[in-house]
Write a protein that holds these residues in place. Structure first.
Motif, PDB file in Angstrom:
ATOM      1  N   ASN A 252       6.030  -9.504  -7.284  1.00 36.68           N
ATOM      2  CA  ASN A 252       6.102  -8.064  -7.513  1.00 36.68           C
ATOM      3  C   ASN A 252       5.643  -7.680  -8.916  1.00 36.68           C
ATOM      4  O   ASN A 252       4.985  -6.657  -9.113  1.00 36.68           O
ATOM      5  CB  ASN A 252       7.539  -7.589  -7.289  1.00 36.68           C
ATOM      6  CG  ASN A 252       7.696  -6.095  -7.453  1.00 36.68           C
ATOM      7  OD1 ASN A 252       6.885  -5.316  -6.962  1.00 36.68           O
ATOM      8  ND2 ASN A 252       8.753  -5.684  -8.149  1.00 36.68           N
ATOM      9  N   GLY A 332      12.298  -3.800   0.092  1.00 36.60           N
ATOM     10  CA  GLY A 332      12.205  -2.654  -0.799  1.00 36.60           C
ATOM     11  C   GLY A 332      13.178  -2.748  -1.958  1.00 36.60           C
ATOM     12  O   GLY A 332      12.844  -2.392  -3.105  1.00 36.60           O
ATOM     13  N   LEU A 335      11.959  -5.454  -4.403  1.00 34.70           N
ATOM     14  CA  LEU A 335      10.820  -4.978  -5.183  1.00 34.70           C
ATOM     15  C   LEU A 335      11.185  -3.817  -6.104  1.00 34.70           C
ATOM     16  O   LEU A 335      10.346  -3.353  -6.874  1.00 34.70           O
ATOM     17  CB  LEU A 335       9.683  -4.556  -4.248  1.00 34.70           C
ATOM     18  CG  LEU A 335       9.156  -5.628  -3.283  1.00 34.70           C
ATOM     19  CD1 LEU A 335       7.994  -5.085  -2.451  1.00 34.70           C
ATOM     20  CD2 LEU A 335       8.730  -6.886  -4.022  1.00 34.70           C
ATOM     21  N   VAL A 337      11.995  -0.671  -5.366  1.00 35.71           N
ATOM     22  CA  VAL A 337      11.429   0.638  -5.030  1.00 35.71           C
ATOM     23  C   VAL A 337      12.261   1.405  -4.005  1.00 35.71           C
ATOM     24  O   VAL A 337      11.966   2.568  -3.729  1.00 35.71           O
ATOM     25  CB  VAL A 337       9.982   0.498  -4.504  1.00 35.71           C
ATOM     26  CG1 VAL A 337       9.060   0.003  -5.607  1.00 35.71           C
ATOM     27  CG2 VAL A 337       9.913  -0.433  -3.285  1.00 35.71           C
ATOM     28  N   SER A 350       9.279   2.282   1.896  1.00 42.13           N
ATOM     29  CA  SER A 350       8.940   2.153   0.470  1.00 42.13           C
ATOM     30  C   SER A 350       8.495   0.738   0.132  1.00 42.13           C
ATOM     31  O   SER A 350       7.659   0.535  -0.750  1.00 42.13           O
ATOM     32  CB  SER A 350      10.135   2.561  -0.399  1.00 42.13           C
ATOM     33  OG  SER A 350      11.192   1.617  -0.320  1.00 42.13           O
ATOM     34  N   GLU A 353       4.847   0.465   1.159  1.00 38.20           N
ATOM     35  CA  GLU A 353       4.016   1.200   0.210  1.00 38.20           C
ATOM     36  C   GLU A 353       3.854   0.438  -1.102  1.00 38.20           C
ATOM     37  O   GLU A 353       2.771   0.432  -1.705  1.00 38.20           O
ATOM     38  CB  GLU A 353       4.627   2.584  -0.036  1.00 38.20           C
ATOM     39  CG  GLU A 353       4.530   3.496   1.177  1.00 38.20           C
ATOM     40  CD  GLU A 353       5.421   4.721   1.084  1.00 38.20           C
ATOM     41  OE1 GLU A 353       5.264   5.639   1.908  1.00 38.20           O
ATOM     42  OE2 GLU A 353       6.294   4.755   0.174  1.00 38.20           O
ATOM     43  N   ARG A 354       4.918  -0.232  -1.547  1.00 36.65           N
ATOM     44  CA  ARG A 354       4.819  -1.024  -2.783  1.00 36.65           C
ATOM     45  C   ARG A 354       3.889  -2.213  -2.590  1.00 36.65           C
ATOM     46  O   ARG A 354       3.080  -2.537  -3.481  1.00 36.65           O
ATOM     47  CB  ARG A 354       6.206  -1.508  -3.215  1.00 36.65           C
ATOM     48  CG  ARG A 354       6.219  -2.504  -4.380  1.00 36.65           C
ATOM     49  CD  ARG A 354       5.547  -1.935  -5.620  1.00 36.65           C
ATOM     50  NE  ARG A 354       5.484  -2.923  -6.697  1.00 36.65           N
ATOM     51  CZ  ARG A 354       4.747  -2.787  -7.795  1.00 36.65           C
ATOM     52  NH1 ARG A 354       4.007  -1.694  -7.972  1.00 36.65           N
ATOM     53  NH2 ARG A 354       4.733  -3.728  -8.718  1.00 36.65           N
ATOM     54  N   THR A 357       0.445  -1.053  -2.907  1.00 36.23           N
ATOM     55  CA  THR A 357       0.101  -0.768  -4.304  1.00 36.23           C
ATOM     56  C   THR A 357      -0.269  -2.050  -5.040  1.00 36.23           C
ATOM     57  O   THR A 357      -1.229  -2.084  -5.825  1.00 36.23           O
ATOM     58  CB  THR A 357       1.271  -0.075  -5.022  1.00 36.23           C
ATOM     59  OG1 THR A 357       1.529   1.170  -4.384  1.00 36.23           O
ATOM     60  CG2 THR A 357       0.962   0.158  -6.494  1.00 36.23           C
TER      61      THR A 357
END
Length: 421
Positions: A252, A332, A335, A337, A350, A353-354, A357
């Motif tokens: 991460n 999540g 990580l 987030v 989330s 989505e992380r 990213t």
């Protein structure tokens, strides 16, 4: 886009099963490549080093060979390893070194180099053609001891007991899977990854991230004793989960840091440690849908494995999400987030989505159009993916040719909306 394909089901590890397979010894840390000669000389006086042309010309490789020779070890080198490990490399090694009484093999390089070292051990020991060992638990016994030394942070091949071979005649990748492929020792030196090119760093990093996700969110199989004795992947389990959680936390932060500064040794170390954790996780839990679908895509587009995985992950994760909301929500939180005040489903979203990213930060592709795949290929890819039953059986949500086509359609369009059931 709305899909109603398949019904989600949540499989739980009702047995509380934990299973690990691992080398007898793992050495990790900057500079640990200097231990190769000592480890080899304790078990062998004649060693074969398997690598590729780029690594063979490096100063670090020359130093390894020189130290081995000073220890009185006779060294042979095979530097013809090609990407995606074609079967011809295994045939070449068997022809060139079959009568040389090799006592140990060092695989130093990326995943193909280490996979070749492992499968060469089998063929040089037990004879025949590598095709004789395609499948699970077909290797009759231990082979020549193998020492694995990774130079990329991603494949986890240093600790896995499988080698993936591209059979040119069959036009597909095939696995040789057996506990007898487990390395004798893994020597993991982050300094060897400092010269890894940016594209390879991105592809291997995406691969490592996918290993952690697929092992942690994969199907829990609750195997009985007979199944454990005949099937490499036991499914999601409590010991593999320990490594998955650790690896996710490391990658991460380390993958974005490596993307920002490739010379950051601390970030390289965490990335390689995360990749090791990923290898430990998939060694018993296995990979799943993204890996099954990537193989025929890679064969068609001739794109790196890790980039194919990256381009598929957003869509495979979204397909699997309804069957794995608690697991993705935990990711999540790992990580950092997931908002605890949000619903569990939103926390799970989330996480996805992380992950996207991180992949974007690496410069890895997030859609299939970028790879050169065309809609005309979708049916063929879906049918080929369904042949990879060792992988599709691990997917938490049932895959069909129809659902794979739906994933490909979304991946081609870059449609990252959430699946509606």
């Amino acid at each position: 886009m709305t899909a109603t394909i398949g019904s989600p089901s949540h499989t739980a590890n009702q047995l509380g099963l934990g299973l690990l397979r691992q080398p007898a010894m793992v050495l990790f840390g900057p500079g640990q490549r200097r231990q190769i000669a000592r480890v080899v000389s304790e078990i062998a006086q004649r060693v074969l080093i398997v690598t590729d042309a780029r690594m063979a010309t490096s100063a670090e490789f020359g130093a390894v060979v020189e130290t081995l020779v000073r220890q009185g070890v006779s060294v042979s080198v095979y530097d013809g390893t090609e990407p995606d490990l074609p079967r011809r490399n295994v045939v070449d090694i068997a022809e060139r070194f079959g009568g040389d009484s090799i006592q140990a093999i060092v695989g130093i390089g990326g995943g193909s180099c280490m996979d070749l070292a492992k499968v060469a051990s089998v063929v040089l020991t037990h004879g025949g053609d590598v095709r004789d060992y395609y499948g699970q638990f077909l290797v009759p016994g231990p082979g020549i001891p193998v020492i694995t030394v990774p130079t990329t942070g991603g494949t986890g091949a240093e600790v896995t007991c499988i080698s993936v071979v591209f059979d040119e005649d069959q036009g597909m990748k095939v696995g040789v899977a057996s506990p007898h492929l487990e390395a004798y020792a893994a020597i993991i030196d982050p300094e060897l990854t400092l010269t890894c090119p940016p594209g390879l760093t991105a592809a291997s990093g995406a691969d490592a991230l996918s290993h952690l996700i697929e092992s942690f969110t994969g199907r829990a199989k609750n195997p009985d004793a007979d199944q454990l004795a005949t099937t490499l992947y036991a499914g999601k389990n409590v010991l593999a989960d320990v490594y998955a959680r650790t690896g996710l936390g490391l990658l991460n932060t380390s993958l974005p840091a490596v993307a920002a500064d490739p010379a950051d040794l601390a970030a390289r170390s965490d990335t390689l440690f995360g990749a090791y954790c990923a290898g430990m996780a998939i060694n018993t839990a296995g990979t799943a849908g993204a890996h099954a679908i990537q193989s025929p895509i890679g064969n068609l587009t001739h794109t790196p494995h890790g980039f194919g995985i990256s381009a598929l992950l957003p869509y495979v994760m979204r397909y699997n999400l309804p069957a794995r909301i608690p697991e993705f929500a935990e990711i999540g939180r790992i990580l950092g987030v997931a908002d605890p005040s949000d619903s569990e489903e939103r926390q799970a979203q989330s996480a996805i989505e992380r992950i996207e990213t991180i992949l974007e930060t690496l410069g890895a592709p997030l859609d299939l159009r970028t790879l050169g795949l065309t809609p005309q290929d979708f049916d063929f890819v879906a049918k080929q993916a369904m042949l990879a039953t060792r992988l599709t059986a691990n997917n938490p949500r049932e895959l069909t040719t129809g659902s794979v086509v739906a994933i490909l359609e979304r991946g081609y369009d870059g449609d990252r909306s959430w699946w509606q059931l």
